[in-house]
Design an enzyme around this catalytic site. Structure first.
Site, PDB file in Angstrom:
ATOM      1  N   HIS A 188      -8.897  -5.803   1.076  1.00  0.00           N
ATOM      2  CA  HIS A 188      -9.576  -4.557   1.422  1.00  0.00           C
ATOM      3  C   HIS A 188      -9.314  -4.147   2.867  1.00  0.00           C
ATOM      4  O   HIS A 188      -9.223  -2.978   3.180  1.00  0.00           O
ATOM      5  CB  HIS A 188     -11.069  -4.688   1.174  1.00  0.00           C
ATOM      6  N   GLU A 427       9.670   1.200 -16.664  1.00  0.00           N
ATOM      7  CA  GLU A 427       9.569   0.168 -15.631  1.00  0.00           C
ATOM      8  C   GLU A 427      10.074  -1.187 -16.132  1.00  0.00           C
ATOM      9  O   GLU A 427       9.886  -2.196 -15.470  1.00  0.00           O
ATOM     10  CB  GLU A 427       8.158   0.076 -15.044  1.00  0.00           C
ATOM     11  N   ASP A 451       8.051  -2.140 -10.506  1.00  0.00           N
ATOM     12  CA  ASP A 451       8.286  -3.147 -11.538  1.00  0.00           C
ATOM     13  C   ASP A 451       9.745  -3.171 -11.962  1.00  0.00           C
ATOM     14  O   ASP A 451      10.326  -4.240 -12.119  1.00  0.00           O
ATOM     15  CB  ASP A 451       7.380  -2.876 -12.745  1.00  0.00           C
ATOM     16  N   CYS A 498       7.592   7.373  -9.776  1.00  0.00           N
ATOM     17  CA  CYS A 498       6.285   7.222  -9.121  1.00  0.00           C
ATOM     18  C   CYS A 498       6.163   5.876  -8.422  1.00  0.00           C
ATOM     19  O   CYS A 498       5.125   5.553  -7.870  1.00  0.00           O
ATOM     20  CB  CYS A 498       5.150   7.414 -10.127  1.00  0.00           C
TER      21      CYS A 498
END
Ligand code: PEP
Ligand code: MG
Length: 537
Positions: A188, A427, A451, A498
Site C-alpha cells: 500500500h 495475454e 502477462d 492495456c
C-alpha cells in the site's frame, strides 16, 4: 558522494535533506501491576481511541488517495477487533500481571512474526499492519501523540520501512521522496507513492547516520545519492525543472483528439481499479476507461461481493463516465492477486495455474453473479466487458452458454439488462496464435502485454533475479502483437493494448505504425502519449 540503488516506484527527481524516520515504541518496559482490572480497562480505552483515530484517518485518506487506498484503515480497524489478538493481550495482562503496553507489544510482535512467516504474499504484507496497529494502541496507552511532524522544507524520508498509516499521517507537501529498505512494489505504501506522485525507492540498504545529510533521489534510474557534489545537484535540478516544465506543457493537449497529422485516430483510455480513480481519468482527459480491474472489488472485501454491491459499483462507473467507453474486465483473481475467502491453494506455478477465467468457468456461480451485475449496469452507459486469460475457443463457447443462462435468470427476475459488447484479452501465446479463430467470438481484442510477455519469454514479472529476461521490448513480443493486430483487422475487429507497454512512451510511435487502434494507460501517462501521437506524421 555515496551512491545506492533500489527499486524505483515512481519516476521523478527529489533533492533535499534526509530525515531518518525511526519508530520510538521500541523500548517498552515490562512492569508488574496490582490492579489487573484497571489495566484491562486502560487497554480497552486505548483500543477505542485507536478505532476513532482510524476512522478519521480513513476519511482523510479517501480525500488524498481515494477509496481503494484508504481501505487499509478499515482493515486496521477490523484487525484491532480480532478476537485472537485481543485474547492474547488480555491473557498476558491477567496471566503475567503485567502492564498493557508490554502485553500489546509482545502480542503485536508475535502476530507480526506469524504473518511474516506465511507463504501467501497477502498475509505476509499484513505483518507490517499488525505492527502498525499495535504501535497505535501503545501510543494511546502512553498518552503520546501518534502524529508525525515534519520540518518546513520538504525532506527525503528514509526508513527501514514505512507503514500505510505513517504515510497518511505525514503532510505530503513536506515529503520530497520516500526511500525504504523493506516493502514490496505492490504494498500500500508503494501504491500511495504512485497515486500521490512522490518519487520513491525501495530495497535500499538505509543507514541511520544519513540523518540530516543532503541527498538526491533519481526515481528514473532508482538511485539515491547521499552527499551529492555540486555538479550532480545542478544536473539533477535541470532534470527536475525539465520534468515540471514538460508536465505543464502537456496541458495544452487537454480537449484534443488523439490523432496523427495524417489523421490516423487512436483511442486513448485509462487503466483503473477503483471508482475514486475516475477523478484522475477525467482530469487527464482520457477518452474512456480501457481496463477496469474488477478483482479489486473482491480484494477489498473479506467475503464475496453480492450482485447488488457489484451492480452499484459498475453502474456508478458508467454514469460517471457518461457516454464515454468503460471496459470492465471480468474477475482476474489468482496468481499474484489472492484473497483468503476464495480458498485458493498454493501452487508451484501460480501465474500458469488456477486463475482468472479458469476459476470463473470451474465455479460458474461466482462468475454468473458478476455477469448479472454487469448486464444490469450496461443499461446505464457505454459499457463493454472483456475476459482475461483466454487460451481457446472452447472457453468462449462455455462463456456463451453461461451468458444464455444469465439472460434467462435476469428475464425471470424481471430485471432490466442489456448484453454489453464483449472482448477477449490476448495475454497468452495460445490466444495470440489462434486470434484469427477467436476473432469470431469477440467484438474486440485487448492485448495484456504484462502477462503475454512473461509467457512468451518464460520469465515471471515477479522475480527480481530475472528482471533482465522479462523484456517487453523483445522482438518476439512485437511479432506476436503484430500477428494479433493483423488477425483482428482481417476480421474487421478493433485491437488495443492495456498492459504496461501501452504507456511506454519509447514504443508509442512503433505501436501506432503497427496499426494499434486503442491504448489504455495509467492516467498520469495520458497526455504524454497523446502528445507523441499528435506529433506523428
Ligand atoms: C496484462 O497482463 O497486461 C494486464 C493488463 O493484466 P494484469 O491486470 O494482469 O496486469
Ligand atoms: Mg494480465
Amino acid at each position: 558522494m555515496d551512491k545506492y540503488t533500489g527499486k524505483a516506484l515512481y519516476n521523478g527527481i527529489a533533492i533535499g535533506k534526509i530525515l531518518f524516520y525511526k519508530k520510538d515504541n521500541g523500548n517498552i518496559k515490562k512492569s508488574a501491576v496490582d490492579d489487573i482490572n484497571g489495566e484491562l480497562n486502560r487497554f480497552e480505552k486505548a483500543k477505542e481511541a485507536s478505532v476513532r483515530q482510524l476512522k478519521e484517518l480513513h476519511k482523510k485518506a479517501v480525500l488524498e488517495v481515494g477509496e481503494t487506498g484508504a481501505a487499509i484503515f478499515e482493515v486496521h480497524a477490523m484487525m484491532l477487533q480480532d478476537e485472537d489478538y485481543n485474547e492474547s493481550i488480555r491473557n498476558i495482562i491477567i496471566g503475567q500481571g503485567t502492564n498493557a503496553e508490554f502485553a500489546v507489544a509482545t502480542t503485536g510482535n508475535n502476530f507480526a512474526k506469524m504473518f511474516a512467516g506465511m507463504d501467501d504474499a497477502y498475509f505476509q504484507a499484513r505483518s507490517v499492519d499488525m505492527q502498525d496497529i499495535s504501535d497505535r494502541i501503545i501510543s494511546n496507552l502512553m498518552g503520546k501523540s501518534f502524529e508525525i511532524t515534519l520540518e518546513s522544507e520538504p525532506v527525503i524520508i528514509v526508513a527501514s520501512e514505512i507503514t500505510p498509516s505513517e504515510t497518511i499521517r505525514m503532510d505530503k507537501s513536506k515529503v520530497a521522496a520516500f526511500v525504504t529498505h523493506h516493502g514490496s512494489s505492490n504494498s500500500h505504501t508503494a501504491i500511495f507513492a504512485r497515486t500521490l506522485g512522490i518519487p520513491a525507492l525501495m530495497g535500499v540498504n538505509v543507514k541511520e547516520e544519513w540523518d540530516g545529510k543532503k541527498a538526491v533521489v533519481d526515481g528514473y534510474t532508482g538511485t539515491l545519492f547521499v552527499g551529492p557534489d555540486e555538479d550532480l545537484v545542478r544536473h539533477m535540478k535541470l532534470k527536475q525543472d525539465r520534468d515540471i516544465h514538460d508536465r505543464h506543457l502537456l496541458n495544452e493537449f487537454i480537449g484534443k483528439g488523439t490523432e496523427t497529422k495524417r489523421g490516423k485516430k487512436v483511442k486513448l483510455y485509462n487503466n483503473i481499479g477503483s471508482i475514486s480513480d475516475i477523478e484522475s481519468v477525467i482530469l487527464n482527459d482520457a477518452e474512456g476507461i480501457g481496463l477496469f480491474r474488477s478483482e479489486f472489488i473482491y480484494l477489498e472485501k473479506n467475503r464475496f461481493p453480492t450482485e447488488d454491491e457489484q451492480f452499484r459499483v459498475y453502474k456508478k462507473i458508467c454514469e460517471r463516465m457518461a457516454d464515454k467507453k468503460v471496459v470492465i474486465r471480468t474477475l482476474d483473481i489468482g496468481a499474484d492477486k489472492k484473497t483468503g475467502y476464495f480458498n485458493l491453494k498454493d501452487e508451484d506455478n501460480p501465474a500458469m495455474g488456477y486463475r482468472a477465467i479458469r476459476i470463473c468457468l470451474k465455479e460458474p456461480e461466482i462468475f454468473k453473479v458478476q455477469l448479472r451485475a454487469l448486464f444490469r449496469a450496461a443499461c446505464y452507459g457505454n459499457l463493454s466487458i472483456m475476459y482475461p486469460m483466454i487460451t481457446s475457443t472452447s472457453e468462449m463457447i462455455q462463456i456463451r452458454k453461461l451468458i444464455d443462462e444469465v439472460k434467462g435468470e435476469l428475464k425471470k427476475n424481471g430485471a432490466a439488462y442489456s448484453v454489453p459488447e464483449q472482448g477477449i484479452m490476448i495475454e497468452t501465446p495460445a490466444a495470440a496464435l489462434i486470434s484469427d479463430e477467436l476473432a469470431e467470438y469477440a467484438d474486440f481484442f485487448n492485448i495484456g502485454t504484462n502477462d503475454l510477455t512473461q509467457y512468451i519469454l518464460a520469465a515471471s514479472y515477479q522475480n527480481e533475479k530475472i528482471d533482465d529476461f522479462y523484456n517487453p521490448h523483445h522482438k518476439a513480443v512485437f511479432r506476436m502483437i503484430q500477428m494479433v493486430i493483423n488477425n483482428a483487422h482481417k476480421h474487421g475487429k478493433r485491437v488495443g493494448i492495456c498492459g504496461e507497454l501501452a504507456g511506454d512512451s519509447s514504443v508509442t510511435k512503433r505501436l501506432v505504425r503497427m496499426g494499434i487502434d486503442e491504448l489504455s494507460v495509467a492516467p498520469m501517462m495520458t497526455l504524454k502519449i497523446r502528445k507523441i501521437i499528435c506529433e506523428m506524421e
